[in-house]
Design an enzyme around this catalytic site. Structure first.
Site, PDB file in Angstrom:
ATOM      1  N   GLY A   9       0.823  -1.215   0.000  1.00  0.00           N
ATOM      2  CA  GLY A   9       0.000   0.000   0.000  1.00  0.00           C
ATOM      3  C   GLY A   9       0.849   1.254   0.000  1.00  0.00           C
ATOM      4  CB  ALA A  10       4.191   1.909  -1.073  1.00  0.00           C
ATOM      5  CB  VAL A  56      -1.728  -7.618   0.305  1.00  0.00           C
ATOM      6  CG1 VAL A  56      -0.530  -6.932  -0.317  1.00  0.00           C
ATOM      7  CG2 VAL A  56      -2.638  -6.629   1.028  1.00  0.00           C
ATOM      8  CB  SER A 134      -5.359   2.045  13.878  1.00  0.00           C
ATOM      9  OG  SER A 134      -6.210   3.072  14.377  1.00  0.00           O
ATOM     10  CE1 TYR A 147      -8.560   0.975   9.703  1.00  0.00           C
ATOM     11  CE2 TYR A 147      -8.701   2.071  11.832  1.00  0.00           C
ATOM     12  CZ  TYR A 147      -8.021   1.818  10.649  1.00  0.00           C
ATOM     13  OH  TYR A 147      -6.782   2.408  10.429  1.00  0.00           O
ATOM     14  CB  ILE A 180      -2.029   9.953   9.830  1.00  0.00           C
ATOM     15  CG1 ILE A 180      -1.517   9.242  11.105  1.00  0.00           C
ATOM     16  CG2 ILE A 180      -0.878  10.395   8.926  1.00  0.00           C
ATOM     17  CD1 ILE A 180      -0.669  10.071  12.048  1.00  0.00           C
TER      18      ILE A 180
END
Ligand code: NAP
Length: 239
Positions: A9-10, A56, A134, A147, A180
């Site tokens: 996930g870049a 992934v 997280s 989540y 973030i």
């Protein structure tokens, strides 16, 4: 010898910032992404990194990705399990399909990559695995139950695997970001962000680079004696 890092996930956000920091420090950077080829291409040209598309959560696609990295670079020194998605809404409003997709990406994506990279690390008795959890995995968030559960699982996975593979020269840690500023949090209005900032002791949201620096630290030799840990990057929002 130049080290190789695979960051899942870049193409955007925290993963993209992580790719930049590893590239600035001389690593061969492998940029995994799922759908956003254009954004991934931009990060690849900025970092000189190699692009690899793979969902992934799909073991066959992940296997193909890892095989191609190993045949090109011979090794993966650092694995950053960053790819993730979020689903928001009250617990009973989330469909089974969305819940499964969330766990498929956030948990099985991490399992898949680790499962396929680990044998290569075990053979060399060297490796650094950094998972992205997280703060909601630590304390739970209303309207983000699924989540939060997936990110709590990332923490459990980190601690247990660290114990299992520590004797083989591999460290496993996780970072636990707070709020973030990325596409994932772009859905919040300015007013909502201001209200959240009032709950953050340092008084602002975090940047993807601030998380990336922590990931880089955990991959460094300076962190060789750190394993099984959860490093919060949250401006003091949870302590
Ligand atoms: P983001 O900006 O939405 O980026 C998500 C990245 O994950 C994208 O590169 C995306 O690729 C990739 N991805 C999604 N599903 C994938 C899949 N099935 N296979 C491969 N790649 C996939 O998110 P972010 O804010 O940077 O979040 C990165 C990680 O930090 C996530 O694990 C997230 O849960 C965690 N986190 C974020 C925050 C925050 O406040 N932002 C806080 C705590 C934790 P495409 O571009 O190809 O779609």
């Amino acid at each position: 010898m130049v080290k190789t890092v695979l960051i899942t996930g870049a193409s955007r956000g925290i993963g993209a910032a992580t790719a930049e920091i590893f590239a600035d420090n001389g690593y061969n950077v492998i940029i995994n992404y799922n759908k956003n080829h254009e954004r991934a291409k931009q990060i690849a040209s900025k970092t000189g990194g190699n692009l690899i598309q793979a969902d992934v959560s799909d073991i066959a696609q992940t296997e193909k990705m890892i095989d191609s990295i190993i045949s090109e670079y011979g090794k993966i020194d650092v694995l950053v399990n960053n790819a993730g998605i979020s689903v928001t809404g009250t617990f009973d409003s989330i469909s089974d399909e969305d819940a499964r997709r969330l766990f498929d990406v956030n948990i099985f994506g991490t399992f898949n990559c680790t499962k396929l990279v680990l044998p290569h690390m075990l053979r060399r008795k060297y490796g650094k695995i950094i998972n992205v959890s997280s703060m909601w995995g630590q304390v739970g968030a209303s309207c983000e139950v699924h989540y939060s559960a997936s990110k709590a699982a990332v923490i459990g996975f980190t601690k247990a695997l660290a114990k299992e593979v520590g004797p083989s020269g591999i460290t496993v840690n996780c970072v636990s970001p707070g709020f973030i500023s990325t596409d994932m949090t772009a859905c919040y209005t300015k007013e909502e962000v201001n209200a959240i900032c009032e709950e953050i002791p340092v008084g602002r949201t975090g940047s993807p680079y601030e998380v990336a620096q922590a990931v880089f630290y955990l991959a460094s030799e300076q962190a060789a004696y750190i394993t099984g840990q959860v490093l919060g990057i949250n401006g003091g929002m949870i302590v």
